[in-house]
Design a protein around this motif. Sequence first.
Motif, PDB file in Angstrom:
ATOM      1  N   TYR A 200       0.832  -1.193   0.000  1.00 32.02           N
ATOM      2  CA  TYR A 200       0.000   0.000   0.000  1.00 32.02           C
ATOM      3  C   TYR A 200       0.870   1.247   0.000  1.00 32.02           C
ATOM      4  O   TYR A 200       1.770   1.398   0.828  1.00 32.02           O
ATOM      5  N   ALA A 201       0.583   2.128  -0.948  1.00 32.56           N
ATOM      6  CA  ALA A 201       1.256   3.421  -1.019  1.00 32.56           C
ATOM      7  C   ALA A 201       0.295   4.488  -0.525  1.00 32.56           C
ATOM      8  O   ALA A 201      -0.910   4.266  -0.389  1.00 32.56           O
ATOM      9  N   ALA A 202       0.825   5.679  -0.268  1.00 32.43           N
ATOM     10  CA  ALA A 202      -0.002   6.761   0.268  1.00 32.43           C
ATOM     11  C   ALA A 202      -0.924   7.344  -0.785  1.00 32.43           C
ATOM     12  O   ALA A 202      -1.947   7.943  -0.454  1.00 32.43           O
ATOM     13  N   LEU A 203      -0.572   7.179  -2.065  1.00 31.67           N
ATOM     14  CA  LEU A 203      -1.405   7.751  -3.126  1.00 31.67           C
ATOM     15  C   LEU A 203      -1.353   6.869  -4.361  1.00 31.67           C
ATOM     16  O   LEU A 203      -0.514   5.983  -4.484  1.00 31.67           O
ATOM     17  N   ALA A 204      -2.279   7.108  -5.268  1.00 35.75           N
ATOM     18  CA  ALA A 204      -2.326   6.414  -6.549  1.00 35.75           C
ATOM     19  C   ALA A 204      -2.470   7.444  -7.660  1.00 35.75           C
ATOM     20  O   ALA A 204      -2.910   8.573  -7.418  1.00 35.75           O
ATOM     21  N   THR A 205      -2.092   7.067  -8.868  1.00 32.65           N
ATOM     22  CA  THR A 205      -2.212   7.948 -10.020  1.00 32.65           C
ATOM     23  C   THR A 205      -3.346   7.468 -10.910  1.00 32.65           C
ATOM     24  O   THR A 205      -3.414   6.285 -11.250  1.00 32.65           O
ATOM     25  N   VAL A 206      -4.264   8.378 -11.256  1.00 34.24           N
ATOM     26  CA  VAL A 206      -5.424   8.018 -12.062  1.00 34.24           C
ATOM     27  C   VAL A 206      -5.499   8.924 -13.281  1.00 34.24           C
ATOM     28  O   VAL A 206      -5.013  10.055 -13.267  1.00 34.24           O
TER      29      VAL A 206
ATOM     30  N   ALA B 104     -15.104  25.848 -20.945  1.00 32.32           N
ATOM     31  CA  ALA B 104     -15.491  25.024 -22.090  1.00 32.32           C
ATOM     32  C   ALA B 104     -14.345  24.192 -22.626  1.00 32.32           C
ATOM     33  O   ALA B 104     -14.539  23.368 -23.530  1.00 32.32           O
ATOM     34  N   SER B 105     -13.140  24.374 -22.129  1.00 36.04           N
ATOM     35  CA  SER B 105     -11.992  23.630 -22.632  1.00 36.04           C
ATOM     36  C   SER B 105     -11.593  22.543 -21.650  1.00 36.04           C
ATOM     37  O   SER B 105     -11.723  22.703 -20.435  1.00 36.04           O
ATOM     38  N   GLY B 106     -11.126  21.439 -22.189  1.00 29.45           N
ATOM     39  CA  GLY B 106     -10.716  20.330 -21.345  1.00 29.45           C
ATOM     40  C   GLY B 106      -9.554  19.573 -21.957  1.00 29.45           C
ATOM     41  O   GLY B 106      -9.287  19.676 -23.160  1.00 29.45           O
ATOM     42  N   HIS B 107      -8.857  18.811 -21.117  1.00 30.86           N
ATOM     43  CA  HIS B 107      -7.760  17.998 -21.622  1.00 30.86           C
ATOM     44  C   HIS B 107      -7.551  16.812 -20.684  1.00 30.86           C
ATOM     45  O   HIS B 107      -7.888  16.851 -19.493  1.00 30.86           O
ATOM     46  N   SER B 108      -6.981  15.753 -21.241  1.00 35.36           N
ATOM     47  CA  SER B 108      -6.704  14.548 -20.466  1.00 35.36           C
ATOM     48  C   SER B 108      -5.338  14.655 -19.808  1.00 35.36           C
ATOM     49  O   SER B 108      -4.394  15.201 -20.394  1.00 35.36           O
ATOM     50  N   GLN B 109      -5.258  14.145 -18.586  1.00 33.65           N
ATOM     51  CA  GLN B 109      -3.981  14.125 -17.881  1.00 33.65           C
ATOM     52  C   GLN B 109      -4.072  13.106 -16.756  1.00 33.65           C
ATOM     53  O   GLN B 109      -5.058  12.388 -16.618  1.00 33.65           O
ATOM     54  N   TYR B 110      -3.012  13.031 -15.968  1.00 32.79           N
ATOM     55  CA  TYR B 110      -2.994  12.138 -14.814  1.00 32.79           C
ATOM     56  C   TYR B 110      -3.032  12.972 -13.539  1.00 32.79           C
ATOM     57  O   TYR B 110      -2.525  14.089 -13.496  1.00 32.79           O
ATOM     58  N   ASP B 111      -3.648  12.397 -12.507  1.00 33.29           N
ATOM     59  CA  ASP B 111      -3.797  13.116 -11.241  1.00 33.29           C
ATOM     60  C   ASP B 111      -3.474  12.156 -10.095  1.00 33.29           C
ATOM     61  O   ASP B 111      -3.698  10.943 -10.191  1.00 33.29           O
ATOM     62  N   ASP B 112      -2.948  12.707  -9.010  1.00 33.18           N
ATOM     63  CA  ASP B 112      -2.673  11.919  -7.813  1.00 33.18           C
ATOM     64  C   ASP B 112      -3.870  11.980  -6.870  1.00 33.18           C
ATOM     65  O   ASP B 112      -4.418  13.058  -6.617  1.00 33.18           O
ATOM     66  N   VAL B 113      -4.275  10.833  -6.350  1.00 31.70           N
ATOM     67  CA  VAL B 113      -5.365  10.759  -5.382  1.00 31.70           C
ATOM     68  C   VAL B 113      -4.881   9.986  -4.154  1.00 31.70           C
ATOM     69  O   VAL B 113      -4.051   9.077  -4.249  1.00 31.70           O
ATOM     70  N   ALA B 114      -5.387  10.359  -3.001  1.00 37.13           N
ATOM     71  CA  ALA B 114      -4.964   9.729  -1.755  1.00 37.13           C
ATOM     72  C   ALA B 114      -5.569   8.337  -1.623  1.00 37.13           C
ATOM     73  O   ALA B 114      -6.737   8.118  -1.955  1.00 37.13           O
ATOM     74  N   GLU B 115      -4.778   7.399  -1.131  1.00 35.43           N
ATOM     75  CA  GLU B 115      -5.288   6.065  -0.834  1.00 35.43           C
ATOM     76  C   GLU B 115      -6.052   6.080   0.488  1.00 35.43           C
ATOM     77  O   GLU B 115      -5.757   6.868   1.389  1.00 35.43           O
ATOM     78  N   GLU B 116      -7.030   5.212   0.584  1.00 38.38           N
ATOM     79  CA  GLU B 116      -7.817   5.027   1.801  1.00 38.38           C
ATOM     80  C   GLU B 116      -7.949   3.528   2.000  1.00 38.38           C
ATOM     81  O   GLU B 116      -8.556   2.839   1.184  1.00 38.38           O
ATOM     82  N   VAL B 117      -7.390   3.007   3.080  1.00 38.24           N
ATOM     83  CA  VAL B 117      -7.231   1.564   3.269  1.00 38.24           C
ATOM     84  C   VAL B 117      -7.840   1.150   4.603  1.00 38.24           C
ATOM     85  O   VAL B 117      -7.651   1.837   5.614  1.00 38.24           O
TER      86      VAL B 117
END
Length: 273
Positions: free
Chosen positions: A9-15, A23-36
Amino acid sequence: MNAPMAGEYAALATVAVHRWNGASGHSQYDDVAEEVPVALEYNGIAHAVMLASPTDLEDFALGFSLSEGIIADRSELYDCDVMPGPDGIRVALRIAAARLAALKDRRRNLTGRTGCGLCGTESLQHAVRIPPMVSSSACFSAAELEAAFRQMESMQRLQHRTGATHAAAWLGPGAAIEHVREDVGRHNALDKLLGALASRRADFSRGAVLVTSRASYEMVQKAATLGIGMLAAVSAPTALAVRLAETAGISLAGFVRRQGHVVYAHGHRITQP
């Protein structure tokens, strides 16, 4: 999504996310906190399952044991093993026999404590524990308190990456932040901090706890149980927390922001300009 392997288990995951700005958008990766799920077992007996960040769990186990009155001193915790598994993390603690007997008498089920400090408490008698009166020599100026919150903010590494965690920090007698612990749960962050301090045999009477949340009854109770004389929060306290702070002799401050704060109880430990 990069998820941890079973038993790790790590402290965060990348999604992967799609971020919009108007009105503008783009795809990227984001870090989210793990909850265990983290299960605490005392001498082989299951006691509580918490949802927590999977970091500093030895500190968490010790701090929880002390702040909940399960043990009275770190010397009564003989062993602590953190064992990750596919369904969560098991923390096996071995405590003094007398403390285990007292724990059995309480018969408390504390599942889900990240959201509610009293979830699972079996009776009104157990809901509000009144700790002894605190004796503390801690004293800080308003400027030191506000500067400490800015320093704590700069030290919240997991929050900077994810935006999803609380922090608890120790303001030492030198008016500098000495320790910071983070967690998805505000109670857990405080317990991690208390455990870190206890493992270093810190003098609880000479500093203050800062939290990035509201000051609930249980936050005040945990501080009082360990003899901490000052609790300062970035948000508001509850009325029950204020009454407990008055009774226990804790200096309680809320809305500690740049250039201001509100004192709710025992303001003599905070010197004003």
